[in-house]
Design a protein around this motif. Structure first.
Motif, PDB file in Angstrom:
ATOM      1  N   TYR A 135       0.948  10.603  10.247  1.00 32.24           N
ATOM      2  CA  TYR A 135       0.892  10.867   8.888  1.00 32.24           C
ATOM      3  C   TYR A 135       0.034   9.752   8.116  1.00 32.24           C
ATOM      4  O   TYR A 135      -0.913  10.067   7.082  1.00 32.24           O
ATOM      5  CB  TYR A 135       1.921  11.144   7.587  1.00 32.24           C
ATOM      6  CG  TYR A 135       2.428  12.543   8.044  1.00 32.24           C
ATOM      7  CD1 TYR A 135       1.870  13.491   7.252  1.00 32.24           C
ATOM      8  CD2 TYR A 135       3.110  12.969   8.810  1.00 32.24           C
ATOM      9  CE1 TYR A 135       2.267  14.826   7.120  1.00 32.24           C
ATOM     10  CE2 TYR A 135       3.588  14.321   8.993  1.00 32.24           C
ATOM     11  CZ  TYR A 135       3.176  15.247   8.185  1.00 32.24           C
ATOM     12  OH  TYR A 135       3.396  16.747   8.445  1.00 32.24           O
ATOM     13  N   PHE A 136      -0.018   8.456   8.410  1.00 31.89           N
ATOM     14  CA  PHE A 136      -0.613   7.361   7.986  1.00 31.89           C
ATOM     15  C   PHE A 136      -2.340   7.765   8.503  1.00 31.89           C
ATOM     16  O   PHE A 136      -3.112   7.595   7.720  1.00 31.89           O
ATOM     17  CB  PHE A 136      -0.153   5.919   8.463  1.00 31.89           C
ATOM     18  CG  PHE A 136       0.587   5.354   7.569  1.00 31.89           C
ATOM     19  CD1 PHE A 136       0.536   5.325   6.293  1.00 31.89           C
ATOM     20  CD2 PHE A 136       1.931   5.014   8.031  1.00 31.89           C
ATOM     21  CE1 PHE A 136       1.383   4.646   5.357  1.00 31.89           C
ATOM     22  CE2 PHE A 136       3.060   4.585   7.363  1.00 31.89           C
ATOM     23  CZ  PHE A 136       2.696   4.188   5.808  1.00 31.89           C
ATOM     24  N   ARG A 137      -2.176   8.088   9.743  1.00 33.44           N
ATOM     25  CA  ARG A 137      -3.646   8.242  10.261  1.00 33.44           C
ATOM     26  C   ARG A 137      -4.163   9.582   9.662  1.00 33.44           C
ATOM     27  O   ARG A 137      -5.371   9.616   9.330  1.00 33.44           O
ATOM     28  CB  ARG A 137      -3.637   8.485  11.708  1.00 33.44           C
ATOM     29  CG  ARG A 137      -3.523   7.303  12.603  1.00 33.44           C
ATOM     30  CD  ARG A 137      -3.589   7.388  14.217  1.00 33.44           C
ATOM     31  NE  ARG A 137      -2.492   8.520  14.644  1.00 33.44           N
ATOM     32  CZ  ARG A 137      -1.259   8.500  15.043  1.00 33.44           C
ATOM     33  NH1 ARG A 137      -0.975   7.047  15.154  1.00 33.44           N
ATOM     34  NH2 ARG A 137      -0.654   9.556  15.656  1.00 33.44           N
ATOM     35  N   MET A 138      -3.322  10.638   9.389  1.00 33.76           N
ATOM     36  CA  MET A 138      -4.034  11.948   8.545  1.00 33.76           C
ATOM     37  C   MET A 138      -4.297  11.574   7.220  1.00 33.76           C
ATOM     38  O   MET A 138      -5.423  11.879   6.897  1.00 33.76           O
ATOM     39  CB  MET A 138      -2.993  12.893   8.806  1.00 33.76           C
ATOM     40  CG  MET A 138      -2.693  13.524  10.163  1.00 33.76           C
ATOM     41  SD  MET A 138      -0.972  14.366   9.985  1.00 33.76           S
ATOM     42  CE  MET A 138      -1.521  15.820   9.065  1.00 33.76           C
ATOM     43  N   ALA A 139      -3.857  10.727   6.629  1.00 31.98           N
ATOM     44  CA  ALA A 139      -4.043  10.213   5.386  1.00 31.98           C
ATOM     45  C   ALA A 139      -5.447   9.339   5.539  1.00 31.98           C
ATOM     46  O   ALA A 139      -6.404   9.685   4.316  1.00 31.98           O
ATOM     47  CB  ALA A 139      -3.024   9.191   4.744  1.00 31.98           C
ATOM     48  N   GLU A 140      -5.625   8.347   6.279  1.00 30.80           N
ATOM     49  CA  GLU A 140      -6.617   7.841   6.428  1.00 30.80           C
ATOM     50  C   GLU A 140      -7.969   8.623   6.649  1.00 30.80           C
ATOM     51  O   GLU A 140      -8.948   8.460   6.215  1.00 30.80           O
ATOM     52  CB  GLU A 140      -6.657   6.609   7.627  1.00 30.80           C
ATOM     53  CG  GLU A 140      -8.017   5.959   7.744  1.00 30.80           C
ATOM     54  CD  GLU A 140      -7.609   4.734   8.723  1.00 30.80           C
ATOM     55  OE1 GLU A 140      -8.559   3.934   9.012  1.00 30.80           O
ATOM     56  OE2 GLU A 140      -6.719   5.116   9.630  1.00 30.80           O
ATOM     57  N   HIS A 141      -7.719   9.542   7.528  1.00 32.08           N
ATOM     58  CA  HIS A 141      -8.864  10.580   7.797  1.00 32.08           C
ATOM     59  C   HIS A 141      -9.064  11.485   6.589  1.00 32.08           C
ATOM     60  O   HIS A 141     -10.356  11.555   6.318  1.00 32.08           O
ATOM     61  CB  HIS A 141      -8.578  11.494   9.067  1.00 32.08           C
ATOM     62  CG  HIS A 141      -9.638  12.689   9.408  1.00 32.08           C
ATOM     63  ND1 HIS A 141     -10.523  12.343   9.905  1.00 32.08           N
ATOM     64  CD2 HIS A 141      -9.389  13.792   8.824  1.00 32.08           C
ATOM     65  CE1 HIS A 141     -11.169  13.400  10.008  1.00 32.08           C
ATOM     66  NE2 HIS A 141     -10.583  14.366   9.497  1.00 32.08           N
ATOM     67  N   ALA A 142      -8.212  11.870   5.869  1.00 34.44           N
ATOM     68  CA  ALA A 142      -8.278  12.699   4.648  1.00 34.44           C
ATOM     69  C   ALA A 142      -9.054  12.042   3.598  1.00 34.44           C
ATOM     70  O   ALA A 142      -9.903  12.568   2.752  1.00 34.44           O
ATOM     71  CB  ALA A 142      -6.825  13.294   4.144  1.00 34.44           C
ATOM     72  N   MET A 143      -8.861  10.449   3.453  1.00 30.20           N
ATOM     73  CA  MET A 143      -9.682   9.877   2.537  1.00 30.20           C
ATOM     74  C   MET A 143     -11.074   9.955   2.761  1.00 30.20           C
ATOM     75  O   MET A 143     -11.885  10.036   1.624  1.00 30.20           O
ATOM     76  CB  MET A 143      -9.250   8.352   2.574  1.00 30.20           C
ATOM     77  CG  MET A 143      -7.904   8.094   2.043  1.00 30.20           C
ATOM     78  SD  MET A 143      -7.888   8.329   0.102  1.00 30.20           S
ATOM     79  CE  MET A 143      -6.225   7.756  -0.182  1.00 30.20           C
TER      80      MET A 143
END
Length: 150
Positions: A135-143
């Motif tokens: 989820y941290f990686r997904m959040a970084e990508h979504a940013m």
């Protein structure tokens, strides 16, 4: 189709009034409520924000949550995220549903909050370091792919 365009124009007008200062707040609330009644998720979101923060009139958390949840039902991810946070202490199960819904729409703040909740084992999530890292990686990508405001 004309109604959708009218509601969109009304939302734009109401956003301008909302941002113009205190004097425009009451009129913005009226316009947002009308457009929300015509089906605008964006209008329901902004009306919820105004009620939550006491902009353009009295602060009303109960009404704010109703409008934010309506906006969430109309797929407005920021509304889902705010509703989740408003419900976190009083109704964790409903809060988690809204957070998960916002994550499904790849809303960066929701992904980050879920990553932290999975890391810490809060919000009724079992601690899961692998899922948290995902989820941290997904959040970084979504940013990097943030959607425009409603």
């Amino acid at each position: 189709m004309a109604d959708a365009l009218d509601a969109a124009a009304q939302v734009d007008q109401a956003k301008a009034l909302m941002r113009s200062g205190e004097a425009g707040g009451p009129q913005a609330r009226v316009l947002f409520e009308q457009a929300a009644g015509e089906g605008s998720g964006a209008a329901a979101y902004y009306l919820g924000l105004m009620l939550k923060n006491g902009m353009g009139g009295e602060q009303d958390s109960t009404a704010a949550l109703r409008w934010l949840e309506l906006a969430g039902e109309r797929q407005v991810a920021p509304a889902m995220f705010i509703a989740a946070n408003m419900l976190a202490s009083s109704d964790p199960a409903r809060a988690r549903q809204w957070l998960d819904a916002a994550c499904a729409l790849e809303y960066p703040e929701a992904l980050m909050q879920k990553a932290i909740a999975l890391q810490e084992g809060t919000m009724a999530y079992a601690p899961d370091q692998k899922q948290s890292a995902l989820y941290f990686r997904m959040a970084e990508h979504a940013m990097g792919h943030r959607q425009p405001e409603p």
